[in-house]
Design a protein around this motif. Structure first.
Motif, PDB file in Angstrom:
ATOM      1  N   ASP A 163     -41.877  19.660 -24.038  1.00  0.00           N
ATOM      2  CA  ASP A 163     -40.609  19.452 -24.126  1.00  0.00           C
ATOM      3  C   ASP A 163     -40.351  18.357 -25.388  1.00  0.00           C
ATOM      4  N   GLU A 164     -42.255  18.382 -26.088  1.00  0.00           N
ATOM      5  CA  GLU A 164     -41.298  16.957 -26.521  1.00  0.00           C
ATOM      6  C   GLU A 164     -42.665  16.789 -27.439  1.00  0.00           C
ATOM      7  N   ILE A 165     -42.571  16.198 -28.665  1.00  0.00           N
ATOM      8  CA  ILE A 165     -44.074  16.115 -30.023  1.00  0.00           C
ATOM      9  C   ILE A 165     -43.531  14.941 -30.354  1.00  0.00           C
ATOM     10  N   GLY A 166     -44.085  13.851 -30.458  1.00  0.00           N
ATOM     11  CA  GLY A 166     -43.721  12.917 -31.753  1.00  0.00           C
ATOM     12  C   GLY A 166     -43.888  12.903 -32.475  1.00  0.00           C
ATOM     13  N   VAL A 167     -43.480  12.494 -33.777  1.00  0.00           N
ATOM     14  CA  VAL A 167     -43.773  12.452 -34.862  1.00  0.00           C
ATOM     15  C   VAL A 167     -43.176  11.259 -36.032  1.00  0.00           C
ATOM     16  N   SER A 168     -44.122  10.339 -36.575  1.00  0.00           N
ATOM     17  CA  SER A 168     -44.588   9.111 -36.584  1.00  0.00           C
ATOM     18  C   SER A 168     -44.801   9.288 -38.427  1.00  0.00           C
ATOM     19  N   SER A 169     -44.755   8.077 -38.999  1.00  0.00           N
ATOM     20  CA  SER A 169     -44.878   7.770 -40.206  1.00  0.00           C
ATOM     21  C   SER A 169     -45.048   6.383 -40.676  1.00  0.00           C
ATOM     22  N   VAL A 170     -46.063   5.743 -41.202  1.00  0.00           N
ATOM     23  CA  VAL A 170     -45.629   4.256 -41.625  1.00  0.00           C
ATOM     24  C   VAL A 170     -45.983   4.029 -42.872  1.00  0.00           C
ATOM     25  N   TYR A 171     -45.818   5.235 -44.164  1.00  0.00           N
ATOM     26  CA  TYR A 171     -45.822   4.838 -45.023  1.00  0.00           C
ATOM     27  C   TYR A 171     -44.970   4.365 -45.932  1.00  0.00           C
ATOM     28  N   PRO A 172     -45.413   3.638 -47.092  1.00  0.00           N
ATOM     29  CA  PRO A 172     -45.655   3.452 -48.044  1.00  0.00           C
ATOM     30  C   PRO A 172     -46.231   2.461 -47.502  1.00  0.00           C
ATOM     31  N   PHE A 173     -45.856   1.247 -46.763  1.00  0.00           N
ATOM     32  CA  PHE A 173     -46.898   0.366 -46.711  1.00  0.00           C
ATOM     33  C   PHE A 173     -46.921   0.133 -45.367  1.00  0.00           C
ATOM     34  N   ASN A 174     -46.814   0.590 -44.579  1.00  0.00           N
ATOM     35  CA  ASN A 174     -47.099   0.551 -43.156  1.00  0.00           C
ATOM     36  C   ASN A 174     -45.867  -1.001 -43.181  1.00  0.00           C
ATOM     37  N   PHE A 175     -45.468  -1.402 -43.201  1.00  0.00           N
ATOM     38  CA  PHE A 175     -44.031  -2.126 -43.120  1.00  0.00           C
ATOM     39  C   PHE A 175     -43.320  -1.811 -41.667  1.00  0.00           C
ATOM     40  N   PHE A 176     -42.730  -0.422 -41.430  1.00  0.00           N
ATOM     41  CA  PHE A 176     -41.980   0.574 -40.830  1.00  0.00           C
ATOM     42  C   PHE A 176     -43.081   1.850 -40.566  1.00  0.00           C
ATOM     43  N   GLU A 177     -42.383   1.595 -39.381  1.00  0.00           N
ATOM     44  CA  GLU A 177     -43.038   3.038 -38.548  1.00  0.00           C
ATOM     45  C   GLU A 177     -42.135   3.849 -37.616  1.00  0.00           C
ATOM     46  N   ARG A 178     -41.723   4.825 -39.131  1.00  0.00           N
ATOM     47  CA  ARG A 178     -40.290   6.228 -38.899  1.00  0.00           C
ATOM     48  C   ARG A 178     -40.833   7.083 -37.907  1.00  0.00           C
ATOM     49  N   GLY A 179     -39.729   7.774 -37.085  1.00  0.00           N
ATOM     50  CA  GLY A 179     -40.818   8.463 -36.201  1.00  0.00           C
ATOM     51  C   GLY A 179     -39.028   9.048 -35.249  1.00  0.00           C
ATOM     52  N   TRP A 180     -40.093  10.072 -34.760  1.00  0.00           N
ATOM     53  CA  TRP A 180     -38.193  10.703 -33.295  1.00  0.00           C
ATOM     54  C   TRP A 180     -38.988  11.596 -32.652  1.00  0.00           C
ATOM     55  N   PRO A 181     -38.204  12.017 -31.783  1.00  0.00           N
ATOM     56  CA  PRO A 181     -39.187  13.116 -30.935  1.00  0.00           C
ATOM     57  C   PRO A 181     -38.983  14.518 -31.421  1.00  0.00           C
ATOM     58  N   SER A 182     -39.963  16.187 -31.530  1.00  0.00           N
ATOM     59  CA  SER A 182     -40.201  16.593 -32.548  1.00  0.00           C
ATOM     60  C   SER A 182     -38.973  17.656 -30.881  1.00  0.00           C
ATOM     61  N   ALA A 183     -37.974  18.492 -30.776  1.00  0.00           N
ATOM     62  CA  ALA A 183     -37.665  19.389 -30.232  1.00  0.00           C
ATOM     63  C   ALA A 183     -38.608  19.844 -29.855  1.00  0.00           C
ATOM     64  N   TYR A 184     -39.701  20.587 -28.806  1.00  0.00           N
ATOM     65  CA  TYR A 184     -40.377  21.830 -28.296  1.00  0.00           C
ATOM     66  C   TYR A 184     -40.055  22.484 -27.939  1.00  0.00           C
ATOM     67  N   ALA A 185     -40.072  23.632 -27.566  1.00  0.00           N
ATOM     68  CA  ALA A 185     -39.739  24.102 -25.813  1.00  0.00           C
ATOM     69  C   ALA A 185     -41.150  24.909 -26.091  1.00  0.00           C
ATOM     70  N   GLU A 186     -41.990  24.955 -24.550  1.00  0.00           N
ATOM     71  CA  GLU A 186     -42.868  25.708 -24.087  1.00  0.00           C
ATOM     72  C   GLU A 186     -43.526  25.443 -23.050  1.00  0.00           C
ATOM     73  N   ASN A 187     -43.252  26.595 -22.378  1.00  0.00           N
ATOM     74  CA  ASN A 187     -44.100  26.607 -20.473  1.00  0.00           C
ATOM     75  C   ASN A 187     -45.052  27.060 -20.936  1.00  0.00           C
ATOM     76  N   VAL A 188     -46.055  26.052 -19.869  1.00  0.00           N
ATOM     77  CA  VAL A 188     -47.416  26.594 -20.001  1.00  0.00           C
ATOM     78  C   VAL A 188     -48.146  26.317 -18.660  1.00  0.00           C
ATOM     79  N   THR A 189     -49.031  27.764 -18.418  1.00  0.00           N
ATOM     80  CA  THR A 189     -49.154  28.200 -17.067  1.00  0.00           C
ATOM     81  C   THR A 189     -50.486  27.538 -17.589  1.00  0.00           C
ATOM     82  N   VAL A 190     -51.243  27.116 -16.497  1.00  0.00           N
ATOM     83  CA  VAL A 190     -52.673  26.284 -15.456  1.00  0.00           C
ATOM     84  C   VAL A 190     -52.463  26.972 -14.917  1.00  0.00           C
ATOM     85  N   LEU A 191     -53.974  27.765 -15.004  1.00  0.00           N
ATOM     86  CA  LEU A 191     -54.732  28.585 -13.522  1.00  0.00           C
ATOM     87  C   LEU A 191     -55.389  27.022 -12.623  1.00  0.00           C
ATOM     88  N   PRO A 192     -55.938  27.446 -11.805  1.00  0.00           N
ATOM     89  CA  PRO A 192     -56.541  26.942 -10.677  1.00  0.00           C
ATOM     90  C   PRO A 192     -58.190  26.506 -11.440  1.00  0.00           C
TER      91      PRO A 192
END
Length: 170
Positions: free
Chosen positions: A141-170
């Motif tokens: 349900d969540e993917i983190g997207v961030s960037s330190v562009y341009p001078f590596n002074f700050f890290e800007r980011g947010w969780p990108s809303a993502y909705a998918e269900n994954v079925t894992v087999l045994p």
């Protein structure tokens, strides 16, 4: 339903700017130089402080514009087995028409995927291998997207809303 969200430092983010160590040092030097300029009434120190503050402002504007055009999607394989590494395809798309994206970092499942340059209007793909601990259905349900562009002074980011269900087999 199991919940997969191990990118813990993005979990509570809502468009956050984090100050990096280089940013702390830069801001401290700028403040010290500004106080020194006021106390000594030296015009060269005033100008130097103004240039440093201008670089800080341009860093904020350029970094915000850079991260604003990024969107990320995931593609899982058809069959995923528990305790077996499976490839997850991470696609980062640049929605900007004229400017490229720089230094985009995507975090998911304790893994980080780095995209150095994404040309305008194009999509870049990378693969990361993820191991699910047990069988069942997992909600991604969540993917983190961030960037330190341009001078590596700050890290800007947010969780990108993502909705998918994954079925894992045994």
């Amino acid at each position: 339903m199991n919940r997969i969200n191990k990118s813990s430092h993005f979990r509570s983010w809502k468009r956050v700017i984090r100050v990096r160590l280089s940013g702390v040092v830069y801001i401290a030097v700028t403040i010290v130089l500004g106080v020194t300029a006021v106390n000594s009434m030296n015009n060269l120190l005033y100008l130097t402080t103004a240039v440093l503050l201008g670089c800080l402002l341009s860093s904020g504007v350029a970094g915000r514009r850079n991260i604003r055009g990024a969107s990320v999607t995931l593609a899982f394989p058809d069959e995923i087995y528990a305790r077996v590494p499976c490839p997850v395809f991470v696609r980062a798309q640049n929605a900007n028409r004229f400017t490229p994206l720089f230094l985009i970092d995507v975090s998911l499942f304790e893994e980080r995927v780095f995209f150095g340059l994404i040309p305008p209007g194009q999509t870049e793909s990378k693969t990361v291998f993820v191991t699910f601990p047990s069988e069942g259905e997992y909600a991604v349900d969540e993917i983190g997207v961030s960037s330190v562009y341009p001078f590596n002074f700050f890290e800007r980011g947010w969780p990108s809303a993502y909705a998918e269900n994954v079925t894992v087999l045994p």
